[in-house]
Design a protein around this motif. Structure first.
Motif, PDB file in Angstrom:
ATOM      1  N   GLY A  19       0.812  -1.209   0.000  1.00 28.71           N
ATOM      2  CA  GLY A  19       0.000   0.000   0.000  1.00 28.71           C
ATOM      3  C   GLY A  19       0.848   1.263   0.000  1.00 28.71           C
ATOM      4  O   GLY A  19       0.513   2.246  -0.668  1.00 28.71           O
ATOM      5  N   ALA A  20       1.961   1.227   0.750  1.00 31.88           N
ATOM      6  CA  ALA A  20       2.851   2.394   0.801  1.00 31.88           C
ATOM      7  C   ALA A  20       3.492   2.646  -0.569  1.00 31.88           C
ATOM      8  O   ALA A  20       3.590   3.791  -1.025  1.00 31.88           O
ATOM      9  CB  ALA A  20       3.930   2.160   1.852  1.00 31.88           C
ATOM     10  N   LEU A  21       3.897   1.574  -1.243  1.00 28.76           N
ATOM     11  CA  LEU A  21       4.530   1.713  -2.563  1.00 28.76           C
ATOM     12  C   LEU A  21       3.532   2.173  -3.627  1.00 28.76           C
ATOM     13  O   LEU A  21       3.899   2.892  -4.563  1.00 28.76           O
ATOM     14  CB  LEU A  21       5.148   0.376  -2.979  1.00 28.76           C
ATOM     15  N   LEU A  22       2.297   1.756  -3.490  1.00 27.94           N
ATOM     16  CA  LEU A  22       1.290   2.010  -4.532  1.00 27.94           C
ATOM     17  C   LEU A  22       0.408   3.219  -4.248  1.00 27.94           C
ATOM     18  O   LEU A  22      -0.474   3.534  -5.047  1.00 27.94           O
ATOM     19  CB  LEU A  22       0.397   0.774  -4.688  1.00 27.94           C
ATOM     20  N   PHE A  23       0.654   3.913  -3.157  1.00 23.65           N
ATOM     21  CA  PHE A  23      -0.231   5.006  -2.746  1.00 23.65           C
ATOM     22  C   PHE A  23      -0.377   6.084  -3.824  1.00 23.65           C
ATOM     23  O   PHE A  23      -1.486   6.439  -4.229  1.00 23.65           O
ATOM     24  CB  PHE A  23       0.267   5.641  -1.443  1.00 23.65           C
ATOM     25  N   PHE A  24       0.736   6.618  -4.310  1.00 21.91           N
ATOM     26  CA  PHE A  24       0.664   7.694  -5.305  1.00 21.91           C
ATOM     27  C   PHE A  24       0.167   7.209  -6.672  1.00 21.91           C
ATOM     28  O   PHE A  24      -0.632   7.905  -7.313  1.00 21.91           O
ATOM     29  CB  PHE A  24       2.010   8.406  -5.409  1.00 21.91           C
ATOM     30  N   PRO A  25       0.604   6.021  -7.139  1.00 25.01           N
ATOM     31  CA  PRO A  25       0.009   5.507  -8.377  1.00 25.01           C
ATOM     32  C   PRO A  25      -1.504   5.336  -8.269  1.00 25.01           C
ATOM     33  O   PRO A  25      -2.240   5.592  -9.226  1.00 25.01           O
ATOM     34  CB  PRO A  25       0.702   4.153  -8.575  1.00 25.01           C
ATOM     35  N   MET A  26      -1.988   4.931  -7.095  1.00 24.97           N
ATOM     36  CA  MET A  26      -3.429   4.756  -6.904  1.00 24.97           C
ATOM     37  C   MET A  26      -4.157   6.100  -6.935  1.00 24.97           C
ATOM     38  O   MET A  26      -5.280   6.199  -7.443  1.00 24.97           O
ATOM     39  CB  MET A  26      -3.696   4.009  -5.592  1.00 24.97           C
ATOM     40  N   LEU A  27      -3.512   7.138  -6.403  1.00 27.50           N
ATOM     41  CA  LEU A  27      -4.104   8.474  -6.471  1.00 27.50           C
ATOM     42  C   LEU A  27      -4.249   8.919  -7.923  1.00 27.50           C
ATOM     43  O   LEU A  27      -5.257   9.526  -8.313  1.00 27.50           O
ATOM     44  CB  LEU A  27      -3.235   9.483  -5.708  1.00 27.50           C
ATOM     45  N   TYR A  28      -3.236   8.602  -8.734  1.00 23.13           N
ATOM     46  CA  TYR A  28      -3.286   8.970 -10.154  1.00 23.13           C
ATOM     47  C   TYR A  28      -4.408   8.216 -10.876  1.00 23.13           C
ATOM     48  O   TYR A  28      -5.126   8.793 -11.693  1.00 23.13           O
ATOM     49  CB  TYR A  28      -1.948   8.678 -10.821  1.00 23.13           C
TER      50      TYR A  28
END
Length: 204
Positions: A19-28
């Motif tokens: 979740g920490a690694l994917l947080f910003f990609p998920m926001l995009y």
């Protein structure tokens, strides 16, 4: 007991790190979904959980907000597709799916928000498919077996055909998993999932 403890440990550790690694990609992804069509970025539908309890399953929205109306009209105009829908509960070229929705489905990105379900304890990384309440009657006796464990983001049927497996055989595969599950099997299924997602095999 040990299997359950190890499974829980992997669930939370992998989910927090992932979740920490994917947080910003998920926001995009959320931004692209809202830009692509009107509506919320998330689609939170009720699913059948452990012991038959209903829970909100988090997913990125991949369909238009009036999807039910679109589907009803499409099946009336294309009666041959009704058989496909009744057999698989999915369609090869689903008219309800938005342009960005097709991409996030093919890559399984739409299911990433289910990491939140793992953190709140309603799902596991590996388990049976989270079935819809309206599918309960069709599940028959299989329902009693499937609700013995938490549903998973991935599982036995997801790495062995996904949407290419019809509903009846999907139930059989989920029941097989419940009866034969081990910690090592879960780890194997997680690694297999990576390959299936990269190959986009069986995704719709």
């Amino acid at each position: 007991m040990l299997n359950r403890v190890l499974k829980t440990l992997v669930d939370y550790t992998a989910t927090i790190c992932g979740g920490a690694l994917l947080f910003f990609p998920m926001l995009y992804v959320a931004y692209r979904i809202k830009k692509d069509s009107p509506g919320d970025a998330m689609y939170n539908a009720e699913r059948i959980g452990k012991d038959g309890k209903l829970f909100k399953c988090y997913k990125f929205r991949s369909m238009y907000t009036n999807g039910d109306e679109i589907l009803e009209k499409y099946l009336k105009e294309n009666p041959d597709k009704k058989i496909e829908w009744e057999t698989y509960h999915k369609l090869d070229d689903d008219p309800r799916v938005t342009p960005i929705g097709k991409f996030i489905r093919k890559t399984s990105i739409d299911e990433l928000p289910q990491l939140l379900n793992v953190l709140e304890g309603s799902m596991s990384l590996v388990g049976p498919r989270p079935y819809l309440p309206r599918e309960a009657d069709e599940m028959g006796e299989a329902l009693k077996t499937i609700i013995l464990v938490k549903p998973g983001i991935t599982g036995h049927w997801q790495v062995n055909g996904r949407s290419n497996v019809d509903f009846v055989n999907r139930l059989k595969m989920d029941c097989w998993y419940v009866h034969n599950r081990t910690f090592l099997m879960d780890i194997m299924l997680l690694f297999k999932t990576v390959g299936v997602v990269l190959n986009k095999k069986g995704a719709k």
